[in-house]
Enzyme design. Structure first.
Site, PDB file in Angstrom:
ATOM      1  N   VAL A 161      53.250  29.470  43.209  1.00  0.00           N
ATOM      2  CA  VAL A 161      53.086  30.110  41.904  1.00  0.00           C
ATOM      3  C   VAL A 161      54.320  30.953  41.560  1.00  0.00           C
ATOM      4  CG1 VAL A 161      51.736  31.835  40.633  1.00  0.00           C
ATOM      5  CG2 VAL A 161      50.557  30.077  41.954  1.00  0.00           C
ATOM      6  N   GLU A 162      54.865  31.633  42.542  1.00  0.00           N
ATOM      7  CA  GLU A 162      56.005  32.506  42.269  1.00  0.00           C
ATOM      8  C   GLU A 162      57.273  31.740  41.908  1.00  0.00           C
ATOM      9  OE1 GLU A 162      56.253  35.639  41.815  1.00  0.00           O
ATOM     10  OE2 GLU A 162      54.200  36.148  42.325  1.00  0.00           O
ATOM     11  N   THR A 163      57.608  30.741  42.687  1.00  0.00           N
ATOM     12  CA  THR A 163      58.926  30.109  42.506  1.00  0.00           C
ATOM     13  C   THR A 163      58.901  28.579  42.592  1.00  0.00           C
ATOM     14  OG1 THR A 163      59.434  30.299  44.872  1.00  0.00           O
ATOM     15  CG2 THR A 163      60.151  32.117  43.461  1.00  0.00           C
TER      16      THR A 163
END
Ligand SMILES: [Ca+2]
Length: 329
Positions: A161-163
């Site tokens: 989700v972050e990167t």
């Protein structure tokens, strides 16, 4: 700074910053997966000289340099040279200061906001790449899960989700973004000044050349998008090469698990389940295109929210984790 303040700051870093990073993903498939920033000792090019460049006449920058010299034993000439090369980033200022919304204040989230959010993260590409990321880091994920007591699928999902598993780590030079946010914006200037301080300390401690690390426009770095203060307190050298490097997959995996562990993750315990009607405690409502969804959430859900204080974010991590786990079977 006292410990409580420091802890609050770390939480603030995640609550405030990661919201901006995760809600607007830009998938950059051309970026190599293991995009480690080169580690090197601070360069000798920073020799003693006076402050020049765009911050030459900035009293706040001069005071900040004095503070870093007096309190942390930096060399004045080194910091003068470093800040002489600093760039003010106009797009960072714009992102930190969005135009004020002048329309009527919405009383409820717009219908379908969860459906739209979910579509960004629960994709075939996210699930498949999650399985691949997990398989190619199977030992590190397993080790982190055991050492820190964190279910492996959640370690993988956060990084997804972050990167997008390292493909979208951001391209903004962290030194410039933090300098801009600290000295050219108002709203969170104090917070970003402390992050800049932590960034310089982190660079010195880890041997980073301060103008090399890149990240989000707001200073979040690496596969797990850690702010410098979180980097210093929670990052771990999980591949045992002597450096904490959150652009490295193994170090990022260990560091994310460490973060979850420190925030109270309960291994092998439920996170959330959907229910039919609103009622009882620990229920959240998400606005889907087809109507409201109601979910009963457990303490682990709140741990995910420590990373980013948003129900939609935590639910996206939860559902991506479950989807990756299912596909991997
Ligand atoms: Ca390492």
């Amino acid at each position: 700074m006292n410990k409580t303040g420091y802890t609050r700051l770390i939480k603030l870093a995640f609550a405030l910053i990661l919201t901006g990073c995760a809600s607007n993903p830009v998938v950059q498939t051309d970026v190599p997966q293991n995009n480690a920033t080169n580690i090197s000792e601070p360069s000798v090019e920073y020799s003693s000289q006076s402050l020049t460049g765009i911050y030459a006449n900035s009293l706040p920058v001069q005071n900040f340099i004095r503070h870093m010299v007096q309190d942390y034993n930096f060399t004045e000439g080194y910091l003068n040279s470093l800040f002489s090369k600093a760039e003010r980033l106009d797009y960072v200022i714009r992102l930190e200061n969005p135009a004020p919304y002048s329309g009527p204040k919405p009383t409820k989230p717009s219908p379908g906001s969860w459906t739209r959010y979910r579509k960004q993260f629960i994709t075939e590409a996210h699930i498949n790449n999650g399985v691949t990321f997990w398989s190619s880091n199977a030992d590190a994920v397993q080790k982190a899960s055991v050492i820190y007591g964190v279910d492996p699928e959640y370690i993988v999902a956060i990084i997804g989700v972050e990167t997008f598993f390292g493909r979208n780590i951001g391209k903004t030079r962290t030194f410039d973004s933090l300098t801009t946010l600290a000295f050219d914006t108002q709203r969170r200037a104090k917070f970003f000044t402390t992050e800049l301080e932590n960034f310089l300390l982190m660079s010195r401690e880890e041997g980073y050349e301060p103008r090399k690390p890149v990240g989000s426009w707001a200073g979040a770095m690496g596969l797990g998008q850690f702010m410098p203060s979180s980097f210093r307190s929670l990052a771990v050298d999980f591949n045992n090469d002597g450096h904490r490097n959150l652009w490295d997959q193994q170090d990022a995996i260990g560091s994310v698990a460490h973060y979850f562990s420190k925030n109270g993750w309960q291994n092998n315990r439920p996170v959330a389940e959907q229910i039919k009607n609103y009622g009882g405690e620990s229920i959240i409502e998400l606005s889907a295109i087809t109507g409201s969804e109601y979910w009963h959430v457990h303490p682990n859900f709140k741990v995910i929210k420590k990373y980013n204080n948003s129900d939609k974010y935590a639910m996206a991590v939860h559902q991506l984790a479950q989807a990756i786990k299912q596909r991997r079977l």
